[in-house]
Design an enzyme around this catalytic site. Structure first.
Site, mmCIF file in Angstrom:
data_model
loop_
_atom_site.group_PDB
_atom_site.id
_atom_site.type_symbol
_atom_site.label_atom_id
_atom_site.label_comp_id
_atom_site.label_asym_id
_atom_site.label_seq_id
_atom_site.Cartn_x
_atom_site.Cartn_y
_atom_site.Cartn_z
ATOM 1 N N ASN A 208 -1.849 -6.990 3.100
ATOM 2 C CA ASN A 208 -3.256 -6.407 2.787
ATOM 3 C C ASN A 208 -3.097 -4.942 2.999
ATOM 4 O O ASN A 208 -4.076 -4.243 3.025
ATOM 5 C CB ASN A 208 -4.489 -6.786 3.375
ATOM 6 C CG ASN A 208 -4.653 -8.342 2.936
ATOM 7 O OD1 ASN A 208 -4.441 -9.230 3.845
ATOM 8 N ND2 ASN A 208 -4.738 -8.623 1.899
ATOM 9 N N GLY A 230 3.362 -3.352 2.355
ATOM 10 C CA GLY A 230 3.601 -4.844 2.333
ATOM 11 C C GLY A 230 2.879 -5.571 1.078
ATOM 12 O O GLY A 230 2.363 -6.781 1.413
ATOM 13 N N ASP A 231 2.163 -5.069 0.122
ATOM 14 C CA ASP A 231 1.201 -5.486 -0.559
ATOM 15 C C ASP A 231 1.317 -4.753 -1.908
ATOM 16 O O ASP A 231 2.165 -4.275 -2.421
ATOM 17 C CB ASP A 231 -0.020 -5.654 0.031
ATOM 18 C CG ASP A 231 -0.733 -7.116 -0.381
ATOM 19 O OD1 ASP A 231 -0.970 -7.258 -1.730
ATOM 20 O OD2 ASP A 231 -0.982 -7.954 0.427
ATOM 21 N N ASP A 232 0.182 -4.791 -2.841
ATOM 22 C CA ASP A 232 0.203 -4.135 -4.060
ATOM 23 C C ASP A 232 0.533 -2.752 -3.687
ATOM 24 O O ASP A 232 -0.256 -1.925 -2.740
ATOM 25 C CB ASP A 232 -1.186 -4.155 -4.574
ATOM 26 C CG ASP A 232 -1.488 -5.839 -4.764
ATOM 27 O OD1 ASP A 232 -0.327 -6.572 -5.061
ATOM 28 O OD2 ASP A 232 -2.744 -6.294 -4.878
ATOM 29 N N GLN A 254 4.460 -5.898 -3.504
ATOM 30 C CA GLN A 254 4.240 -6.597 -4.724
ATOM 31 C C GLN A 254 4.375 -6.133 -6.003
ATOM 32 O O GLN A 254 4.781 -6.663 -6.891
ATOM 33 C CB GLN A 254 2.878 -7.455 -4.741
ATOM 34 C CG GLN A 254 2.285 -8.086 -3.235
ATOM 35 C CD GLN A 254 3.247 -9.424 -3.194
ATOM 36 O OE1 GLN A 254 4.256 -9.403 -2.772
ATOM 37 N NE2 GLN A 254 2.378 -10.598 -3.646
#
Length: 416
Positions: A208, A230-232, A254
């Site tokens: 997140n 660690g995400d978008d 991501q």
């Protein structure tokens, strides 16, 4: 501070899409009020001095953070600014007192998310000169939540709220608490030369930690970003219109995301008129992906929901260089549901259409260029186009040229 300076090798941009107004970088000029914020220098809370400066210089002001470390141990709400220049030469470090922040972060009014700083106003210009840094002390949060999605009251680092005709340039964001920033209810905003690094130093994932999310915002230009997280890398959410993302590098996470969207039952939301171009993705899961919630509401936001209405349309994602993408290049899915629940991918009434993916080169681990699971209840996806795709499989260097499709209507430039 030199570690966080922007890389001069980013390519400059020449053209804008006609639907987006280009805000230009702003040089500080003479102001009626100047406020230089003094840092305590001893670890005690500098937020009171920051709040006082923003109050005094909120109209036609020049606010200066010196090249010092500022300790931010309490929330900041500095909106309703007008004609203000903010120079951030220093390093803002948020405390790692997670118990305090869980009780004192401020709700943003969407997905039960919260923030530690609301910043906004008209004709607001924030300049970090390549050195100004926001440090959220994120490892403390990664270790507490241990990968749990949308942990209640875990705050994001910055919420740009109601910024109009404004710019944010030369800023660094490291170890964000959750989402690095959200741009909300804003119009005609430039965000240029932004560095984001929110990565875990142990086995607890930095989940997140989106580089940036947009919602209820129009005419946003995001140029020369470098995101390792660690995400978008960047995620466009509800009612994001006329957005340009260009000349950037996304790493580890991501990739670029449209969504998630369609989480609120019966609510009509859109993502429209988007251009993404000249992006390098290094080790991301996807280069770009689309995610909507299913049509069946299961539990409630932030971790539950579904049943939302609306559309994604008029999106161009072009000129992408893929390096070691961990899955397919493009993923479209309408299967998002409550954590742990298996969603009905054909139930969503949210329509996905008019998306062009052109000029992709590089290597991917997946065996498909695109994997598309579209909802039959929405009539499937329409106007999906691929062109000038030249990808190889990372492990074998063989050409990747297949697509996996469900309910893709009238594919353009490819066969399912």
């Amino acid at each position: 501070m030199a570690l966080f300076r922007m890389l001069a090798s980013f390519a400059s941009v020449v053209f804008f899409v006609s639907t987006v107004q280009a805000t230009t970088a702003h040089a500080p000029r003479g102001k009626a009020n100047t406020c230089v914020i003094e840092a305590n220098g001893n670890g005690s809370d500098d937020a009171p001095a920051i709040r006082a400066a923003f109050s005094k210089c909120k109209r036609d002001g020049h606010i200066i953070f010196e090249d010092k470390k500022y300790y931010v141990n309490s929330p900041l709400n500095t909106t309703d600014l007008s004609n203000v220049d903010i120079d951030l030469h220093g390093y803002l470090l948020w405390s790692n007192d997670t118990s305090y922040w869980l009780k004192n972060s401020m709700p943003i009014g969407y997905q039960n998310q919260s923030t530690v700083w609301f910043l906004g106003g008209h004709n607001l210009h924030v300049n970090g000169f390549g050195m100004g840094t926001f440090d959220g002390n994120g490892q403390a949060w990664y270790d507490i939540v241990k990968g749990v999605s949308n942990y209640p009251d875990r705050p994001m680092g910055l919420t740009i709220q109601g910024a109009v005709d404004s710019s944010f340039v030369g800023l660094n964001f490291v170890q964000s608490q959750m989402w690095t920033m959200t741009i909300m209810h804003s119009d005609n905003v430039l965000m240029e030369d932004i560095y984001v690094n929110s990565t875990s130093h142990n086995g607890n994932p930095a989940r997140n930690t989106d580089g940036a999310d947009t919602m209820f915002s129009n005419n946003i230009v995001m140029r020369r970003w470098r995101v390792d997280n660690g995400d978008d890398a960047i995620s466009l959410k509800a009612n994001s219109t006329n957005i340009v993302v260009e000349d950037s590098i996304f790493m580890t996470g991501q990739g670029f995301a449209l969504g998630s969207i369609g989480q609120y039952v019966g609510k009509f939301e859109t993502i429209e008129n988007v251009t993404v171009r000249n992006i390098t993705t290094i080790g991301t899961k996807y280069a770009a992906y689309v995610k909507t919630w299913t049509g069946n509401q299961v539990d409630y936001p932030p971790n539950g929901g579904g049943g939302g209405l609306g559309f994604i349309r008029n999106v161009s994602i072009q000129d992408l260089k893929l390096k070691g993408v961990r899955d397919v290049a493009v993923n479209i899915g309408q299967c998002t549901s409550f954590s742990g629940a298996k969603g009905d991918c054909n139930s969503s009434l949210f329509h996905v259409g008019d998306i062009k993916f052109t000029n992709f080169t590089g290597d991917i681990a997946g065996k498909y260029i695109g994997s598309m699971q579209c909802s039959s209840a929405a009539g499937g996806c329409s106007g999906i186009e691929f062109g000038d795709i030249d990808l190889i499989k990372t492990a074998t260097s063989t050409v990747v040229d297949d697509y996996k499709c469900s309910n893709v209507q009238g594919p353009i430039g490819f066969e399912c």
